[in-house]
Design a protein around this motif. Structure first.
Motif, PDB file in Angstrom:
ATOM      1  N   SER A  18      -7.674  -1.946  11.512  1.00 17.98           N
ATOM      2  CA  SER A  18      -7.336  -3.373  11.539  1.00 17.98           C
ATOM      3  C   SER A  18      -6.247  -3.688  10.510  1.00 17.98           C
ATOM      4  O   SER A  18      -5.317  -4.463  10.784  1.00 17.98           O
ATOM      5  CB  SER A  18      -8.581  -4.207  11.261  1.00 17.98           C
ATOM      6  OG  SER A  18      -8.261  -5.580  11.226  1.00 17.98           O
ATOM      7  N   LEU A  19      -6.343  -3.084   9.331  1.00 18.10           N
ATOM      8  CA  LEU A  19      -5.336  -3.290   8.289  1.00 18.10           C
ATOM      9  C   LEU A  19      -3.948  -2.889   8.789  1.00 18.10           C
ATOM     10  O   LEU A  19      -2.975  -3.643   8.645  1.00 18.10           O
ATOM     11  CB  LEU A  19      -5.712  -2.484   7.040  1.00 18.10           C
ATOM     12  CG  LEU A  19      -4.669  -2.426   5.918  1.00 18.10           C
ATOM     13  CD1 LEU A  19      -4.468  -3.795   5.291  1.00 18.10           C
ATOM     14  CD2 LEU A  19      -5.087  -1.411   4.853  1.00 18.10           C
ATOM     15  N   ILE A  42      -0.637  -5.337   9.377  1.00 19.48           N
ATOM     16  CA  ILE A  42       0.623  -5.126   8.652  1.00 19.48           C
ATOM     17  C   ILE A  42       1.769  -4.958   9.645  1.00 19.48           C
ATOM     18  O   ILE A  42       2.867  -5.517   9.457  1.00 19.48           O
ATOM     19  CB  ILE A  42       0.519  -3.919   7.705  1.00 19.48           C
ATOM     20  CG1 ILE A  42      -0.437  -4.251   6.539  1.00 19.48           C
ATOM     21  CG2 ILE A  42       1.896  -3.543   7.151  1.00 19.48           C
ATOM     22  CD1 ILE A  42      -0.717  -3.082   5.610  1.00 19.48           C
ATOM     23  N   LEU A  43       1.529  -4.203  10.731  1.00 23.34           N
ATOM     24  CA  LEU A  43       2.570  -4.046  11.751  1.00 23.34           C
ATOM     25  C   LEU A  43       2.946  -5.395  12.361  1.00 23.34           C
ATOM     26  O   LEU A  43       4.120  -5.663  12.623  1.00 23.34           O
ATOM     27  CB  LEU A  43       2.094  -3.074  12.834  1.00 23.34           C
ATOM     28  CG  LEU A  43       2.060  -1.597  12.409  1.00 23.34           C
ATOM     29  CD1 LEU A  43       1.342  -0.755  13.457  1.00 23.34           C
ATOM     30  CD2 LEU A  43       3.487  -1.071  12.182  1.00 23.34           C
ATOM     31  N   LYS A  77       8.956  -8.911   4.802  1.00 22.98           N
ATOM     32  CA  LYS A  77       9.508  -7.666   4.284  1.00 22.98           C
ATOM     33  C   LYS A  77       8.369  -6.829   3.712  1.00 22.98           C
ATOM     34  O   LYS A  77       7.430  -7.379   3.133  1.00 22.98           O
ATOM     35  CB  LYS A  77      10.539  -7.955   3.199  1.00 22.98           C
ATOM     36  CG  LYS A  77      11.736  -8.757   3.697  1.00 22.98           C
ATOM     37  CD  LYS A  77      12.616  -9.186   2.533  1.00 22.98           C
ATOM     38  CE  LYS A  77      13.749 -10.087   3.003  1.00 22.98           C
ATOM     39  NZ  LYS A  77      14.546 -10.605   1.878  1.00 22.98           N
ATOM     40  N   PRO A  78       8.449  -5.502   3.847  1.00 25.24           N
ATOM     41  CA  PRO A  78       7.332  -4.673   3.367  1.00 25.24           C
ATOM     42  C   PRO A  78       7.163  -4.715   1.852  1.00 25.24           C
ATOM     43  O   PRO A  78       6.034  -4.743   1.353  1.00 25.24           O
ATOM     44  CB  PRO A  78       7.712  -3.264   3.845  1.00 25.24           C
ATOM     45  CG  PRO A  78       9.185  -3.309   4.094  1.00 25.24           C
ATOM     46  CD  PRO A  78       9.501  -4.704   4.512  1.00 25.24           C
ATOM     47  N   SER A  79       8.264  -4.741   1.105  1.00 22.41           N
ATOM     48  CA  SER A  79       8.179  -4.733  -0.354  1.00 22.41           C
ATOM     49  C   SER A  79       8.225  -6.146  -0.915  1.00 22.41           C
ATOM     50  O   SER A  79       9.074  -6.949  -0.509  1.00 22.41           O
ATOM     51  CB  SER A  79       9.332  -3.919  -0.941  1.00 22.41           C
ATOM     52  OG  SER A  79       9.259  -3.876  -2.344  1.00 22.41           O
ATOM     53  N   PHE A  86      -3.638   6.672   5.661  1.00 23.35           N
ATOM     54  CA  PHE A  86      -3.833   6.107   7.006  1.00 23.35           C
ATOM     55  C   PHE A  86      -2.623   5.277   7.418  1.00 23.35           C
ATOM     56  O   PHE A  86      -2.152   5.378   8.564  1.00 23.35           O
ATOM     57  CB  PHE A  86      -5.092   5.246   7.053  1.00 23.35           C
ATOM     58  CG  PHE A  86      -5.443   4.796   8.436  1.00 23.35           C
ATOM     59  CD1 PHE A  86      -6.219   5.605   9.267  1.00 23.35           C
ATOM     60  CD2 PHE A  86      -4.974   3.601   8.942  1.00 23.35           C
ATOM     61  CE1 PHE A  86      -6.519   5.207  10.570  1.00 23.35           C
ATOM     62  CE2 PHE A  86      -5.262   3.186  10.239  1.00 23.35           C
ATOM     63  CZ  PHE A  86      -6.038   4.012  11.053  1.00 23.35           C
ATOM     64  N   LEU A  87      -2.091   4.463   6.517  1.00 21.40           N
ATOM     65  CA  LEU A  87      -0.936   3.636   6.862  1.00 21.40           C
ATOM     66  C   LEU A  87       0.273   4.502   7.195  1.00 21.40           C
ATOM     67  O   LEU A  87       1.028   4.203   8.132  1.00 21.40           O
ATOM     68  CB  LEU A  87      -0.613   2.666   5.714  1.00 21.40           C
ATOM     69  CG  LEU A  87      -1.674   1.586   5.434  1.00 21.40           C
ATOM     70  CD1 LEU A  87      -1.244   0.706   4.270  1.00 21.40           C
ATOM     71  CD2 LEU A  87      -1.939   0.720   6.668  1.00 21.40           C
TER      72      LEU A  87
END
Length: 852
Positions: free
Chosen positions: A534-535, A539-540, A549-551, A575-576
Motif C-alpha cells: 500500500s505504501l 507513493i507512486l 517531487k520525491p525529495s 521494497f520500494l
C-alpha cells in the motif's frame, strides 16, 4: 550595512501613513556646534559629526526598495523620515536659529514627548497626559511631508507590506503552461481532468500571503541582555526564529563571537541556508553566511574530525584533547556527549569564548539525573561557562538562548527549564522579563507548519488524552494549556470532565481548507507485506498523479527503537526499490544505497535529489515534508505506555506540512485510541483520572509550582507578575525580591515564606496564610489582604498604602516603620502588633476610627 546602516532607531509601519523612520539623536542644544547641509557637528558627544536626516532617508529608501520588488506595492507605500531630539525643546531650537537653515529636517522635540509636570499625578491625569503626548506626536508625523507620497493602501496591500517588512515569505504565482484553449493549470500525466492534486493545492497555498505575527517579530529581532528560553510547539517556527535572531545579532554586533548550536547533524544544511537567507534579507544582500567567519559559527553540539562542534571547539581553546564516542561507555548519543562534557567540566576551567550561544532543539541535549554535573545539565553548563557575562557586575547574566519542545524528547524526559539546566540557585534566570520589556521566556502557541487536524491528533495520541487508563504525560493546568493555544473547560481534578479545544486561528495552515479529502489517514494491515504494498502504491500515485517531487516533498518515517527500527528502515527501502521507486537513506552517499561504509558516510545529508527519503525518527527531527508516511505504528502500540515511543509518534506526525498516512499491522488497543483521537478533530473531551507519569509545565507559574513540589524553594527575584497562584502551597519558599504585582494569591499557604523587599502591589492575598512570613520592606501597596493571617509576620518598613486589611489577623506582627497611610484595618486583629514609627495617616483602624 556598508556605508549606511539599515536598522532604523524607530520604524513605524502604519496602514494609513505607510513607513516612518525616526533617527534619534540624544544631544543637548549646547552639544551642537554647527549644521551644514545634512552634516551636523558636535562637541562633548560620542562622535564629532553625523548626518541624522540623511541616515533616516537612506534607511527609508532601503525599506522602500524591498517594497518596490512587489509589483502591487511599487511606488505606492508612503514614506516619511524624521529626526527626534529628546533633549532639546522647540524653543531652544528656535533660539539657536537652526530652524532657519534650508536643510532643517522634520524634528520631533522634547515637547512632543514629555507629559506636563504640574500638580500631583493621578491615574486619570496620567492617562490624559499620555493621550496628549500621543496626539501631539501623531500630529507631528502626519504633518511631515512624505518623501514618497504613495497612496491609500488596500487591505491586501497592507498585508503584503507587513509581510515585506517582517521578512515573512511572500509567495508569487508561477506562470503555468497552457495545455488547452481554456486551461489555466498544468495537468499531470494520468490525472483525471477535474481531480484535485496535492501539487495544485500546494501551489495555491504558496500563492497566499503568510500572516504577520507580532510575537514572532519580537522573538526574531529582540536581543536579550541575558538568558532567554523559547518554548514552541512543533511547527511554530522555532528554528526559523532562532536563525533570524542569530542573523540579527551578527549584523548588529559583528564584533561579537556567536555560536549557533544543534544536536542532529542532518540540520547543518537547512540551518546554514536559513542563516544565509536572513543575513542577506536583513543586510539588503550585502552579507551572506561565510563559513570562514570565526565570529559567527554554526556548530554541531559535539563535533567531528573535520567539522568542529561546540564541545570540540571549547576543548581546543582549553588545550585539552577532545573525546569521541569511543572514549565513553554510554550508548545513547546525548548521554555520551553529557559524559565527555562532565569530564571536561571536572578537569578544566572552561574558557570564555562567546558573547552569545543559540541552541536549537534544546530537548535533545538533556540527560537524566544520574548523568548530571553537580545537579546541572553538563552540555548546557559547559555552554553557559563558555559565555562572557553581559555585565561584569552581574556575572550570571549570559546570552544563552535555547529553543525546545519537550513533546519531542526522544531520550530523556526531563524538561529544559532553568533549574534543570543550571541548578536550583539559578532557577530564576528565565522567569519574568528584562527591564526593557524583553521576555526571558517566550511560549510560541501558533503552529504554521502542521495542519490543525494532524497537530491536535499528535497532541492527543502523544499525551494519551483519550486513553482508557488515563493520560500518560502532559499538561495539567488550564493556564498552561492556554499558553500553547488551547481553550480549556473544566478543572484538572480526578474524576472531573475536561474539554480542550484548539481554535483555528492558532493553526493557520490552509491545506485542510483547500483539500477536499482528509489530511490525516490511519490504516491497519494484516502483515508487513500488505503495509509495504500500500505504501508503494500511494507513493507512486503521489509521483504520477499528485505531481509531488520525491525529495523534500515526500518522506517515509519508520517507528521503533534500536536494531528493530534499522531493520524496518532497510525493509521499507528494499521494497520500494523493488517497486521502481528511488529511495534515499540519510547519511548514505547517493540514492538506492542501503548502507554506507564508514569512509563514505555523510551524516549531514538527509535528502538526495530524485529519491524518497526513508528515515528513522531520530534523523527525521527538525526536517519536514509535504506528504509524510509513518510506518510501523505497531512498534509503539506493543508498548503503548512507553513515553519515548509516544514521543516518536508525535515527532513523526508533526514533520508534515500537508498530509500524513499512518499505518501499522495487527490489532492493538492503541489503534482504537488513535481512531478516537482522529474523530475528535480539534476538541478533546475526557475524564481526568489521575496525575500523569510525566507532568509538563509551560508557564512560569506552572514551573514554580512544579519546582516547589520537587523540593525547590529558591525563587529569589523571580518575576511572577500576574501569576495565578490561588490556593498554592508555597510554605517556607524564598521569594526575596520577587515581583508578584497583580498576582492572584487568594488562599495561598505562605507560612514562613521569605518575601523581603518583594513587590506585591495590587496583589490579591485574600484569606492567604502568612504566619511568621518575612515581608520586611515588601511593597503591598493597594494589595487586597482581607482575611489574611499575618500572625507574628515581619512587616517592618513595608509599604501598605491603600491596602485592604479588613478582618486581617496581625497578632504579634512587626509593623514598625511600615507605611499604612490610607489603609483599611476595619475589624483587623492587631493584638500585640508593633506599630512603632508606622505611618498611620488616613488609616482606618479596627474600631472604625480614622487616624489624622
Amino acid at each position: 550595512m556598508g556605508k549606511s546602516r539599515k536598522e532604523p532607531d524607530i520604524l513605524i509601519v502604519d496602514s494609513s501613513l505607510g513607513l516612518i523612520v525616526i533617527e534619534i539623536k540624544s544631544v543637548t542644544i549646547d552639544q551642537i556646534l554647527a549644521i551644514a547641509g545634512h552634516r551636523w557637528e558636535f562637541q562633548n558627544f560620542y562622535t564629532t559629526s553625523s548626518n541624522p536626516y540623511e541616515q533616516a532617508e537612506n534607511q527609508l529608501f532601503a525599506l522602500l526598495g524591498y517594497c518596490d520588488r512587489e509589483p502591487s506595492l511599487r511606488r505606492k507605500v508612503p514614506g516619511r523620515a524624521l529626526v527626534c531630539l529628546p533633549l532639546i525643546t522647540e524653543e531652544q531650537w528656535y533660539e539657536s536659529g537652526f530652524y532657519q537653515l534650508p536643510s532643517c529636517p522634520p524634528i520631533i522635540f522634547q515637547d512632543q514627548l514629555d507629559t506636563p509636570k504640574h500638580g500631583k499625578p493621578t491615574k486619570q491625569s496620567t492617562t490624559n497626559n499620555q493621550q496628549l503626548t500621543h496626539n501631539s506626536l501623531l500630529q507631528q508625523i502626519e504633518q511631515t511631508t512624505p518623501i514618497i507620497k504613495g497612496c491609500n493602501l488596500t487591505s491586501e496591500q497592507w498585508k503584503l507590506l507587513q509581510a515585506v517588512v517582517s521578512g515573512t515569505p511572500v509567495y508569487r504565482t508561477k506562470r503555468s503552461v497552457s495545455v488547452g484553449a481554456h486551461s489555466c493549470a498544468p495537468l499531470h500525466l494520468g490525472q483525471p481532468k477535474n481531480k484535485q492534486s496535492r501539487a495544485s493545492v500546494l501551489t495555491e497555498v504558496r500563492q497566499r500571503l503568510s500572516e504577520f505575527d507580532l510575537q514572532q517579530e519580537h522573538i526574531g529581532k529582540e536581543i536579550p541582555p541575558g538568558p532567554q528560553r523559547i518554548r514552541g510547539i512543533a511547527g511554530s517556527g522555532k528554528t526559523v526564529l532562532l536563525c533570524q535572531k542569530a542573523a540579527h545579532i551578527h549584523l548588529k554586533h559583528p564584533e561579537w563571537d556567536i555560536a549557533f548550536v544543534f544536536f542532529s547533524r542532518s540540520l547543518y544544511h537547512p540551518i546554514i541556508a536559513q542563516l544565509d537567507k536572513w543575513l542577506r534579507r536583513f543586510s539588503s544582500g550585502e552579507v551572506g553566511y561565510d563559513p570562514k567567519n570565526q565570529k559567527f559559527q554554526v556548530l554541531h553540539a559535539w563535533g567531528a574530525k573535520y567539522q568542529p562542534g561546540l564541545y570540540s571547539t571549547i576543548c581546543k581553546a582549553a588545550g585539552v584533547k577532545r573525546l569521541t564516542v569511543n572514549d565513553t561507555e554510554r550508548k545513547q548519543p546525548n548521554e555520551a556527549l553529557a559524559d565527555v562534557c562532565t569530564q571536561l567540566l571536572h578537569n578544566t576551567v572552561i574558557p570564555t569564548l562567546y558573547d552569545a550561544i543559540l541552541i536549537d532543539e534544546g530537548q535533545d541535549l538533556i540527560v537524566d539525573d544520574e548523568l548530571k554535573y553537580e545537579g546541572k545539565q553538563p552540555f548546557y553548563w559547559m555552554a553557559y561557562q563558555a559565555l562572557r557575562p553581559v555585565d561584569p557586575t552581574q556575572p550570571e547574566q549570559r546570552r544563552l538562548i535555547w529553543g525546545y519542545d519537550e513533546a519531542q524528547s526522544l531520550e530523556s524526559l526531563k524538561i529544559p527549564n532553568a533549574s534543570e539546566l543550571f541548578g536550583e540557585d539559578l532557577g530564576h534566570l528565565v522567569t519574568g522579563q528584562y527591564s526593557g520589556g524583553i521576555k526571558k521566556s517566550e511560549i510560541m502557541h501558533r503552529c504554521y507548519r502542521t495542519p490543525a487536524p494532524i497537530l491536535t491528533a499528535a497532541h492527543g495520541i502523544g499525551m494519551g488524552l483519550l486513553r482508557y487508563g488515563g493520560m500518560l504525560t502532559g499538561i495539567t493546568r488550564a493556564e498552561d494549556w492556554r499558553a500553547i493555544g488551547y481553550e480549556v473547560t473544566g478543572r484538572f481534578t480526578p474524576g472531573q470532565q475536561m474539554t480542550l479545544r484548539r481554535p483555528p486561528e492558532n493553526s493557520p495552515n490552509l491545506i485542510p481548507q483547500l483539500w477536499e479529502g482528509q489530511v490525516l489517514e490511519f490504516v491497519t494491515y494484516r502483515d508487513r507485506q500488505e503495509e509495504f504494498t500500500s505504501l508503494a502504491q500511494n507513493i507512486l500515485y503521489n509521483l504520477r498523479h499528485d505531481g509531488l517531487k520525491p525529495s523534500r516533498e515526500i518522506l517515509v518515517i519508520v517507528l521503533g527503537s534500536g536494531f528493530e527500527a534499522m531493520k524496518l528502515e532497510t525493509a521499507v527501502a528494499e521494497f520500494l526499490i523493488s517497486q521502481g521507486i528511488d529511495i534515499y537513506i540519510p547519511s548514505t552517499p547517493d540514492c538506492n544505497i542501503l548502507q554506507a561504509d564508514k569512509e563514505n558516510r555523510d551524516p549531514n545529508k538527509y535528502w538526495c535529489e530524485g529519491g524518497v527519503t526513508v528515515s528513522r525518527i531520530h534523523r527525521a527531527k527538525g526536517n519536514e515534508a509535504d506528504m509524510v508516511y509513518v510506518v510501523g505504528l505497531d512498534r509503539v502500540a506493543k508498548d503503548e505506555s512507553n513515553l519515548q515511543l509516544r514521543n516518536q509518534l508525535f515527532v513523526a506526525l508533526t514533520r508534515a506540512k500537508g498530509w500524513v498516512k499512518l499505518s501499522g499491522i495487527g490489532s492493538y488497543p492503541m489503534y482504537e485510541e488513535m481512531w478516537r483521537v482522529m474523530q475528535s478533530r480539534d476538541t478533546f473531551t475526557f475524564t481526568f483520572k489521575r496525575p500523569p507519569q510525566r507532568e509538563i509545565s509551560v508557564t512560569d507559574t506552572g514551573e514554580l509550582l512544579k519546582r516547589y513540589d520537587t523540593g525547590g524553594r529558591n525563587f529569589q527575584n523571580a518575576d511572577l507578575t500576574g501569576a495565578q497562584l490561588a490556593g498554592a502551597d508555597l510554605r517556607n519558599a524564598n521569594l526575596i525580591g520577587a515581583i508578584l504585582r497583580n498576582a492572584d494569591l487568594r488562599n495561598a499557604q505562605l507560612d514562613g515564606a521569605k518575601l523581603v523587599i518583594a513587590d506585591l502591589s495590587n496583589a490579591d492575598l485574600t484569606n492567604a496564610k502568612l504566619p511568621k512570613a518575612k515581608l520586611v520592606g515588601a511593597i503591598l501597596k493597594e494589595a487586597r489582604l482581607s482575611g489574611a493571617d499575618f500572625s507574628r509576620a515581619k512587616l517592618n518598613n513595608a509599604d501598605l498604602r491603600n491596602a485592604q486589611l479588613v478582618g486581617t489577623k496581625l497578632v504579634g506582627a512587626n509593623l514598625s516603620a511600615a507605611d499604612l497611610s490610607d489603609a483599611d484595618l476595619t475589624g483587623a486583629n492587631i493584638e500585640g502588633a508593633d506599630l512603632s514609627d508606622a505611618n498611620l495617616t488616613g488609616t482606618k483602624m479596627p474600631d472604625g476610627s480614622v487616624c489624622e
